[in-house]
Design an enzyme around this catalytic site. Structure first.
Site, PDB file in Angstrom:
ATOM      1  N   CYS A 159      -5.033  -3.241   2.791  1.00  0.00           N
ATOM      2  CA  CYS A 159      -4.775  -2.948   4.197  1.00  0.00           C
ATOM      3  C   CYS A 159      -5.994  -3.152   5.107  1.00  0.00           C
ATOM      4  CB  CYS A 159      -4.199  -1.546   4.317  1.00  0.00           C
ATOM      5  SG  CYS A 159      -3.346  -1.238   5.891  1.00  0.00           S
TER       6      CYS A 159
ATOM      7  N   LYS B 185      -9.516   1.355  -2.447  1.00  0.00           N
ATOM      8  CA  LYS B 185      -9.752   0.856  -1.088  1.00  0.00           C
ATOM      9  C   LYS B 185     -11.144   1.259  -0.609  1.00  0.00           C
ATOM     10  CE  LYS B 185      -7.463   1.097   3.461  1.00  0.00           C
ATOM     11  NZ  LYS B 185      -6.276   1.671   4.151  1.00  0.00           N
TER      12      LYS B 185
ATOM     13  N   GLU C 285       0.839  -1.187   0.000  1.00  0.00           N
ATOM     14  CA  GLU C 285       0.000   0.000   0.000  1.00  0.00           C
ATOM     15  C   GLU C 285       0.883   1.250   0.000  1.00  0.00           C
ATOM     16  OE1 GLU C 285      -3.760   1.771   2.575  1.00  0.00           O
ATOM     17  OE2 GLU C 285      -2.181   0.707   3.652  1.00  0.00           O
TER      18      GLU C 285
END
Length: 286
Positions: free
Chosen positions: A156, A115, A43
């Site tokens: 994440c 995300k 990330e």
């Protein structure tokens, strides 16, 4: 037997995009030299910048982003699938997109994923994060085909939302991903168990490249990039937070084997929650 050699690249991205690109290119080349057909970076490969205004001023639309341009060329040069775990791009309206992108061996963009779950938390010792103040949340789950193996994309904090990974597995994903910049505090507590849990409950491989160490902007990330098999066994792990590369061979038939032994994806049933249900503490569930 269907097999694929994969790699996870661990980085310590700073505030300089050109320096981070150079570091990425070196580590990805190391991974390809070790036979990896698919290489994943962490990330925020392009930069870790805590200052929101500085980050916003540096943003570019995806088509103009230097990290993604470099990645496309690198995938072509090495003849690999290159997955930039994420980098910050201009999402419009003054917001950034935390976007992962997968490139084919010919450099073509195969898929992009923004995300979905924002890291808005208040941790111990005064550590606090509000990603939603800077990043625009994505709203689409994404899979991408790699030589007949379907890969599901996450980033994440997404790893704490098992329904996302379950949906990706139900869509056929055999390899699940959560490239990350986990804080040291949360990583020490939860990183390993979350990676193994997502692999076990979905009967899938889990590949997660991570940021590691103390970064220029002052944050500290956990490292410990991991590759886990569908039975929850750790195939490869970076032992610490230093930059480097891990490589593992994935025997993709193990996905079918694991899902045959414990067919929980098929056995799941719908149910309703009785609002009159009481907990063991005697409290009524709302």
């Amino acid at each position: 037997m269907r097999e694929m050699i994969v790699a996870a690249v661990q980085m310590r991205s700073g505030v300089s995009v050109p320096a981070n690109i150079a570091a990425m290119e070196d580590l990805v080349r190391q991974a390809a030299a070790r036979g990896a057909r698919y290489v994943q970076t962490p990330e925020m490969t392009g930069a870790l910048v805590k200052d929101r205004e500085a980050l916003r001023k540096s943003l570019r639309p995806e088509a103009e982003d230097p990290v993604l341009r470099a990645a496309s060329k690198l995938a072509t040069d090495l003849g690999i699938y290159l997955h930039i775990g994420s980098t910050a791009v201009d999402a419009g309206n003054g917001m950034a997109g935390n976007r992962g992108v997968v490139f084919a061996p010919d450099g073509a963009r195969l898929a992009g994923y923004d995300k979905i779950h924002m890291f808005d938390v208040d941790l111990d010792n005064g550590e606090s994060w509000r990603e939603s103040a800077t990043y625009q949340s994505g709203d689409k789950a994404v899979t991408v085909d790699l030589d007949g193996a379907l890969l599901g994309m996450g980033i994440c904090y997404d790893v704490r939302f098992p329904h996302l990974f379950r949906d990706l597995a139900l869509a056929g994903a055999e390899i699940l991903t959560a490239p990350a910049a986990f804080t040291r505090q949360t990583g020490e507590a939860h990183w390993h168990v979350l990676q193994r849990a997502r692999a076990i409950e979905n009967g899938a491989f889990m590949v997660s490249a991570a940021q590691g160490g103390v970064h220029e902007d002052g944050r500290e990330t956990y490292g410990h990039s991991m590759i886990v098999d569908p039975w929850g066994r750790v195939l490869a792990e970076m032992q610490g937070d230093e930059p480097g590369v891990i490589v593992a061979g994935l025997a993709l038939d193990e996905v079918r084997a694991a899902r045959s032994k414990i067919p929980n994806l098929k056995n799941a049933r719908s149910y309703r929650l009785d609002k009159g249900l009481r907990t063991s503490m005697g409290e009524q569930v709302a």
